[in-house]
Design a protein around this motif. Structure first.
Motif, mmCIF file in Angstrom:
data_model
loop_
_atom_site.group_PDB
_atom_site.id
_atom_site.type_symbol
_atom_site.label_atom_id
_atom_site.label_comp_id
_atom_site.label_asym_id
_atom_site.label_seq_id
_atom_site.Cartn_x
_atom_site.Cartn_y
_atom_site.Cartn_z
ATOM 1 N N GLU A 1 -3.937 -0.944 13.915
ATOM 2 C CA GLU A 1 -3.450 0.233 14.630
ATOM 3 C C GLU A 1 -3.997 1.514 13.992
ATOM 4 O O GLU A 1 -4.491 2.414 14.681
ATOM 5 N N LEU A 2 -3.943 1.594 12.653
ATOM 6 C CA LEU A 2 -4.415 2.791 11.951
ATOM 7 C C LEU A 2 -5.920 2.986 12.110
ATOM 8 O O LEU A 2 -6.395 4.090 12.371
ATOM 9 N N LEU A 3 -6.665 1.894 11.966
ATOM 10 C CA LEU A 3 -8.130 2.000 12.033
ATOM 11 C C LEU A 3 -8.633 2.212 13.455
ATOM 12 O O LEU A 3 -9.458 3.096 13.715
ATOM 13 N N ASP A 4 -8.132 1.405 14.399
ATOM 14 C CA ASP A 4 -8.719 1.408 15.742
ATOM 15 C C ASP A 4 -8.133 2.473 16.653
ATOM 16 O O ASP A 4 -8.845 3.014 17.506
ATOM 17 N N HIS A 5 -6.838 2.783 16.478
ATOM 18 C CA HIS A 5 -6.183 3.725 17.406
ATOM 19 C C HIS A 5 -5.993 5.117 16.810
ATOM 20 O O HIS A 5 -5.889 6.087 17.541
ATOM 21 N N GLN A 6 -5.914 5.178 15.455
ATOM 22 C CA GLN A 6 -5.645 6.490 14.852
ATOM 23 C C GLN A 6 -6.826 7.032 14.037
ATOM 24 O O GLN A 6 -6.714 8.091 13.425
ATOM 25 N N GLY A 7 -7.931 6.301 14.030
ATOM 26 C CA GLY A 7 -9.141 6.792 13.345
ATOM 27 C C GLY A 7 -9.013 6.899 11.840
ATOM 28 O O GLY A 7 -9.626 7.778 11.216
ATOM 29 N N ALA A 8 -8.223 5.990 11.236
ATOM 30 C CA ALA A 8 -7.998 6.049 9.791
ATOM 31 C C ALA A 8 -9.288 5.803 9.011
ATOM 32 O O ALA A 8 -10.209 5.142 9.498
ATOM 33 N N TYR A 9 -9.305 6.319 7.787
ATOM 34 C CA TYR A 9 -10.367 6.028 6.815
ATOM 35 C C TYR A 9 -9.833 4.962 5.860
ATOM 36 O O TYR A 9 -8.653 4.969 5.514
ATOM 37 N N PHE A 10 -10.729 4.070 5.408
ATOM 38 C CA PHE A 10 -10.339 2.959 4.533
ATOM 39 C C PHE A 10 -11.096 3.079 3.208
ATOM 40 O O PHE A 10 -12.319 3.237 3.200
ATOM 41 N N TYR A 11 -10.359 3.015 2.111
ATOM 42 C CA TYR A 11 -10.959 3.185 0.776
ATOM 43 C C TYR A 11 -10.613 1.996 -0.106
ATOM 44 O O TYR A 11 -9.502 1.452 -0.033
#
Length: 606
Positions: free
Chosen positions: A546-556
């Motif tokens: 949800e965070l990555l695909d729908h909210q454009g989150a960055y992953f570190y």
């Protein structure tokens, strides 16, 4: 030597590529070839169009990244506007150093080789792929490759008539001469070149800032196997500025006991003062050494006597040895046939330069001081992720340091030079100053207020994320998700109280993984397994998607480079398939897109 014809350029992170480059320089001089050896970022790269013969020696770091001292060159050489004939006059060869246990083995060397061909260069040989994992180390590939290289080079540049090759047993002239002064200078010029408070230039390797240490606190429990320190420095007036993701470089020193022992074994007077004079006109003295300099300062602050010696050390030591039995053994260690025995003697037990010199006392006592800088490498600065934000701790800089100590078959425990040195400093006993400077790191965080960030930081890998969370909370940025991994809740849960306070304020969502504690009964399938951050990611797969695909989150991701990055990537691929309904090929493409757009960033270390 004739005018320079061969240029050796290196990109080195730990010193291996530099050592191989200097070996190339020595072998060229033995063959009567002029040769320059330089770090890639210290070479004016636009001059490459005029170079007829260049050997590139480059390591691959982390997840296929170039070393720090070739990043500017890397950006330049891949500029799209460079013409395809730019290097058409150049003959080149690329020697790569990597580790085949990583997915992107020798990625930098392979990519550079292809790029040089695209720009019109002519390859003398296929790229050399040195491998740390080979039982004989990179030399297993490097030795035969160098033999072929010299055959090709001498075909292009035959030595002048009547000049024979200098035999291997004859030492080449030292790079420097030490001119000893009869009397110590009356004014105190001894000391490091440092950046003073209020200086116009920001601190750097050649002029570090001597930062007062404010505190040095152990943050692991007393029964925990590892000593981890939270260390704070005062940087008021230093001109140092940093953002989340930046790193601090620290220049460590040798212990007083090791310095004293070294001087005893070599018969050196630590109080003797000298001027350093280069033999060749194009060689400059190290900027880190004062002029004049005492022997104590040279050994304490510059010579890396606690490092594990490389093969080149034994080659030169054999040349300098006057003791028949010791010389015989040193020649064996420096030969291609003796590499297995050298590995067992030196690399496997992590025997240090100082310990080797103690094992060869007659040779050590006869080493001419002029050769000290040829024989022993310089102490390299160590990089640490900055673990604090200036918005939360003005004029302060904090780091999280795992003190490296382990046992081998040698009686004395092996200790990390920098971490042990830092741990030994106690600001409670009197003023302590540490030479340091800052450079940008590989992590950059989004400035938009509503972009969420997912941070995965097991162990001391959490350090840059504490800086990021402090910075983001101070700016009112919410959507901070931290997956933190450690062994035990009560032993190595760094900053537990700070995270809990931020959770109460709805500034942070914390997902801990305690690998040595039983997981909740809900995850009974994992009862007998250790639970790591990748398991927690899978458990919360729907949130991550949800965070990555729908909210454009960055992953570190930050931490140990061995298996954790691959395990986390595998967990993400699994989430993309299960939660996003992607096939394995599309999941891999999705992950690649995140990396290309800098929405998936890593900072890992060996």
């Amino acid at each position: 030597m004739p005018s320079p014809q061969l240029l050796v350029l290196f990109g080195s992170q730990t010193g291996t590529a530099q050592d191989v480059s200097e070996r190339l320089g020595r072998e060229a001089r033995r063959r009567r070839l002029g040769c320059r050896v330089q770090a890639l970022d210290s070479y004016p790269v636009a001059n490459l169009i005029n170079e007829p013969l260049v050997i590139f020696v480059c390591a691959t770091t982390g997840q296929g990244d170039p070393p720090d001292n070739m990043k500017n060159f890397w950006r330049f050489i891949f500029r799209k506007n460079l013409p395809s004939t730019a290097l058409c006059q150049m003959d080149f060869a690329v020697l790569g150093l990597g580790d085949s246990s990583y997915a992107k083995f020798n990625f930098v060397a392979k990519k550079l080789h292809r790029r040089l061909l695209q720009l019109g260069g002519s390859a003398l040989l296929p790229v050399c792929l040195g491998d740390d994992q080979h039982e004989l180390g990179p030399d297993a590939a490097v030795d035969p490759w160098l033999r072929d290289l010299w055959d090709r080079v001498l075909g292009l540049y035959p030595p002048p008539p009547g000049l024979a090759e200098i035999p291997p047993g004859v030492p080449l002239p030292s790079k420097f001469t030490l001119l000893f002064l009869q009397e110590a200078p009356s004014t105190g010029s001894e000391g490091q070149r440092v950046a003073h408070p209020g200086s116009q230039e920001p601190p750097s390797e050649s002029k570090p800032f001597l930062a007062p240490m404010i505190s040095n606190q152990r943050v692991t429990g007393p029964s925990h196997f590892q000593d981890v320190r939270l260390i704070e420095f005062d940087i008021l007036g230093s001109g140092i500025s940093f953002a989340a993701g930046d790193v601090v470089l620290i220049q460590p020193s040798n212990s007083a006991a090791h310095v004293q022992r070294f001087c005893q074994v070599l018969g050196l007077d630590p109080d003797q003062v000298f001027m350093l004079q280069p033999r060749e006109p194009d060689v400059s003295s190290p900027t880190r050494l004062p002029q004049p300099c005492s022997m104590w300062h040279l050994v304490s602050h510059y010579l890396d006597i606690a490092s594990v010696p490389r093969r080149s050390f034994f080659e030169l030591l054999a040349c300098l040895s006057l003791h028949e039995l010791e010389r015989e053994k040193l020649l064996e260690f420096s030969s291609a046939q003796g590499q297995e025995e050298l590995f067992e003697y030196c690399n496997r037990p992590r025997r240090t330069i100082l310990e080797v010199l103690c094992d060869f006392p007659h040779t050590a006592a006869a080493i001419p001081p002029d050769y000290l800088l040829d024989l022993i490498p310089a102490i390299r600065p160590r990089a640490f992720s900055i673990a604090s934000s200036l918005l939360t701790h003005p004029s302060r800089l904090q780091i999280l340091v795992a003190v490296v100590q382990f046992q081998t078959r040698l009686k004395e425990p092996r200790r990390g030079l920098c971490s042990s040195w830092l741990a030994s400093l106690d600001p409670g006993q009197g003023p302590v100053r540490v030479p340091l400077w800052v450079r940008p790191g590989s992590l950059a965080f989004p400035e938009t207020p509503d972009t969420p960030v997912i941070m995965v930081g097991p162990g001391t890998g959490v350090a840059p994320f504490r800086a990021a969370i402090q910075e983001r909370v101070a700016r009112g940025q919410t959507g901070n998700f931290l997956f933190f991994g450690c062994r035990w809740r009560d032993q190595d849960f760094y900053w537990e109280a700070e995270w809990q306070e931020l959770e109460k304020r709805d500034c942070l969502t914390l997902v801990p993984a305690f690998s040595r504690e039983q997981p909740p009964a809900l995850f009974s399938a994992l009862q007998e397994q250790k639970v790591y951050v990748q398991h927690r990611l899978r458990e919360l797969g729907s949130l991550v998607w949800e965070l990555l695909d729908h909210q454009g989150a960055y992953f570190y991701l930050a931490g140990n480079a061995k298996s954790m990055p691959a395990d986390v990537s595998e967990a993400l691929m699994s989430i993309f398939q299960e939660e996003g309904g992607l096939c394995s090929l599309d999941a891999a493409a999705y992950l690649a897109r995140l990396q290309q757009t800098r929405r998936f960033q890593t900072e890992t270390w060996a």
